[in-house]
Scaffold this motif. Structure first.
Motif, mmCIF file in Angstrom:
data_model
loop_
_atom_site.group_PDB
_atom_site.id
_atom_site.type_symbol
_atom_site.label_atom_id
_atom_site.label_comp_id
_atom_site.label_asym_id
_atom_site.label_seq_id
_atom_site.Cartn_x
_atom_site.Cartn_y
_atom_site.Cartn_z
ATOM 1 N N ALA A 356 -5.871 46.563 34.210
ATOM 2 C CA ALA A 356 -5.310 45.437 33.425
ATOM 3 C C ALA A 356 -6.727 44.500 33.291
ATOM 4 O O ALA A 356 -7.469 44.628 33.625
ATOM 5 C CB ALA A 356 -4.476 44.769 35.065
ATOM 6 N N LEU A 371 -0.650 43.635 32.141
ATOM 7 C CA LEU A 371 -0.833 44.500 33.184
ATOM 8 C C LEU A 371 -0.321 46.109 33.111
ATOM 9 O O LEU A 371 0.095 46.254 31.909
ATOM 10 C CB LEU A 371 0.667 44.412 33.980
ATOM 11 N N TYR A 373 2.258 47.255 34.997
ATOM 12 C CA TYR A 373 3.285 47.065 36.352
ATOM 13 C C TYR A 373 4.374 48.622 36.489
ATOM 14 O O TYR A 373 4.907 48.477 36.127
ATOM 15 C CB TYR A 373 4.045 45.921 35.643
ATOM 16 N N ASP A 379 0.759 46.773 42.464
ATOM 17 C CA ASP A 379 1.009 45.770 41.396
ATOM 18 C C ASP A 379 1.021 45.096 41.854
ATOM 19 O O ASP A 379 0.656 43.789 40.696
ATOM 20 C CB ASP A 379 1.432 46.718 40.788
ATOM 21 N N THR A 382 -2.411 43.295 42.337
ATOM 22 C CA THR A 382 -3.244 43.194 40.475
ATOM 23 C C THR A 382 -2.614 41.888 40.114
ATOM 24 O O THR A 382 -2.968 41.446 39.288
ATOM 25 C CB THR A 382 -2.975 44.350 39.742
ATOM 26 N N GLU A 386 -4.431 38.922 38.183
ATOM 27 C CA GLU A 386 -4.919 38.026 37.588
ATOM 28 C C GLU A 386 -3.953 36.836 37.235
ATOM 29 O O GLU A 386 -4.898 36.461 36.468
ATOM 30 C CB GLU A 386 -3.677 39.069 36.748
#
Length: 592
Positions: A356, A371, A373, A379, A382, A386
């Motif tokens: 990512a 991503l 995902y 996730d 994450t 981001e």
């Protein structure tokens, strides 16, 4: 616009039309011709000029405009390319633009070389004469720091032009090889990202089979990956010798605008704390999983009590947006834009790059997030990470193209802070001790991956680059260095099985950005201290934090962090950051 994959319906893909309509958009060629004309005019106007006062300001602004134009073109090419590395149109546009941009950038080398030769007194006098130049003071000071490491103008131009068939070509070969790999898992053909995802499955047999599948896939290309690693390490050694860098990591420290001793203090402090952090935690986790010893692929396994079921995209959006809203309405409104305007490419798919990122693009447009995902809590973290980058990049846009970009060390601040906000939001929503245990364990997993694992990666890179200076390294040599650094970091509670000895090969940071990885540990420890400061002094914190993000790369890290009273040169600062991780382990032990 959306994609359906592995049970997730209508996952959004990004809309790149704020850059260009598609890879055949005629505006790409039109913009390229306009920039070519601007470069020719720039070279004619400023070659051999004495840069002072208003001429210096005029030249910097013209250079910034050209740089942003080139940046916009390459942003579009890069984002399309990484969304599907197997698409021939995307590959063609990426390579073609990379060649043209390198050629045009080479023509501008004379300018930064001339600025690097300016003395501090000359810069000061120019700013006195034209106060507007003070906006570029930090950028000028950074450019000047490269002067001892610069080559002649002819060699610098040659280096830029040659990069497309040199280092950049090897990186491209690595990326395309990794993206095209289809790993065999229980008779299925899966992309690497999907197999790595299974290594954090609840079922230990699934984790083991995924680990074996990854190993088999990497082994099939290991000779190529070892060759790429050797070539790029040798290429760096040659470059470092010509540019008079003392150590392999020295150029990264200069790019990050940080003193080597600060990084070594951080690295040394983390390594001294391996026993108190990762060794202790993995012993505890082995007991919680009912094992005498963890296998390498068990490190990120959820606890048996964990109900980490698939989290739909709408739920993930709400969690992260609510977490940011609880801290700052200003930041939450920016996060909402990413969701509403399709600035995020969400699903995993064949050909898409792994991992990512948030690409800052250019100030005149906006960042884009990629991503992969797959619906797990990790996730969601994450996504929060981001989006932190994206918020930082949006807030720093006002600094302009040359000063919006933040050094990697401070660039991780907003992303890791966003993760912490999301974690604390989820923790507050836990209704049972088991939920708290599972969430804490997951957070500790992530923090150890961010701090301990990344410093182990940094140590691996140091040893690899040092060893390469003695001669080419066989895959077995790289495996031995990997095993040594992983055993040191993880301790006796984790078995480094031989099937994992090739795992160095899919860590793309080693190829893309040598020695980048310590920035993650830097960011995590810094954010731990920032979050502790926030809890102790909530009044006025949001304003200070937003000012830090808005500054982008217009200040050094010391100036950026001065309002919080941090001294990163002292080991005590890093110990304070690590104390939060240790404290989470203490809490988990108490709950157990």
């Amino acid at each position: 616009m959306g994609t359906t994959i592995e049970g997730f319906v209508d996952l959004p893909t990004w809309d790149l039309t704020d850059l260009y309509k598609n890879s055949k958009d005629p505006k790409i060629e039109q913009d390229l011709k306009i920039i070519e004309k601007q470069i020719d005019e720039f070279v004619l106007a400023y070659t051999g000029v004495v840069f002072e006062g208003s001429i210096l300001l005029e030249a910097i602004k013209a250079y910034e405009k050209i740089s942003e134009g080139l940046g916009k073109l390459m942003t579009f090419a890069v984002l399309q390319y990484y969304s599907d590395l197997n698409d021939p149109d995307f590959r063609s546009l990426y390579q073609g633009l990379q060649e043209k941009v390198s050629l045009h950038s080479a023509k501008l080398v004379f300018f930064t070389l001339a600025l690097a030769r300016l003395t501090q007194e000359e810069v000061g006098n120019a700013i006195k004469a034209v106060p507007e130049l003070s906006h570029y003071r930090h950028w000028l000071n950074i450019v000047r720091k490269y002067q001892p490491h610069q080559l002649s103008e002819e060699l610098e131009r040659y280096t830029v032009e040659k990069s497309v068939t040199g280092r950049n070509a090897w990186v491209r070969l690595y990326d395309e090889t990794l993206a095209s790999m289809q790993l065999t898992y229980e008779g299925q053909s899966l992309p690497l990202e999907a197999v790595v995802h299974k290594m954090s499955d609840m079922n230990p047999e699934i984790r083991k089979r995924a680990a074996q599948s990854l190993s088999t896939g990497l082994q099939s290309q290991l000779s190529l990956f070892a060759t790429i690693t050797n070539v790029l390490a040798k290429d760096k050694e040659i470059d470092d010798k010509w540019r008079h860098f003392k150590n392999p990591e020295s150029s990264r420290h200069l790019d990050n605008q940080i003193e080597p001793e600060v990084v070594e203090t951080l690295s040394g402090c983390v390594r001294k704390n391996y026993a108190k952090l990762s060794h202790r935690y993995y012993e505890l986790k082995a007991k919680m999983l009912g094992m005498q010893r963890l296998e390498y692929w068990d490190r990120n396994a959820p606890l048996p009590i964990d109900d980490d079921a698939d989290i739909s995209w709408p739920v993930a959006r709400k969690i992260v947006l609510d977490a940011y809203s609880s801290f700052s309405p200003t930041i939450a409104s920016i996060v909402q834009e990413f969701f509403d305007k399709n600035w995020i490419d969400v699903p995993t798919r064949a050909g898409k790059t792994s991992g990512a990122f948030s690409h800052p693009a250019v100030p005149s447009v906006h960042p884009y997030i990629l991503l992969n995902y797959q619906g797990r809590r990790r996730d969601v973290m994450t996504l929060a990470h981001e989006l932190g980058h994206g918020v930082h990049q949006m807030l720093a846009r006002s600094q302009g193209y040359l000063l919006a970009d933040t050094p990697l060390t401070v660039a991780e601040t907003a992303s890791v802070f966003g993760e912490m906000l999301t974690f604390q939001y989820l923790l507050s929503a836990c209704e049972t001790p088991n939920q708290r245990k599972a969430l804490l364990a997951g957070k500790i997993d992530d923090m150890l991956n961010t701090v301990v694992r990344q410093i182990a990666f940094y140590h691996f890179e140091q040893l690899v680059h040092q060893a390469r200076r003695q001669g080419e390294l066989a895959p077995e040599d790289l495996a031995n260095i990997w095993k040594r650094t992983q055993e040191e970091a993880l301790g006796n509670a984790v078995n480094i099985d031989p099937i994992t000895h090739s795992y160095w090969a899919y860590i793309s940071h080693f190829i893309h950005s040598p020695f980048y990885v310590y920035a993650y540990a830097f960011g995590d420890c810094l954010v731990n201290s920032l979050y502790a400061y926030y809890l102790q002094t909530p009044n006025g914190f949001e304003g200070k934090y937003l000012d830090l993000l808005k500054a982008g790369g217009s200040k050094g890290y010391n100036d950026l962090l001065q309002p919080f009273g941090f001294n990163l040169k002292e080991e005590a600062f890093w110990q304070g950051g690590l104390k939060m991780i240790s404290g989470f382990i203490d809490k988990l032990e108490e709950l157990c």
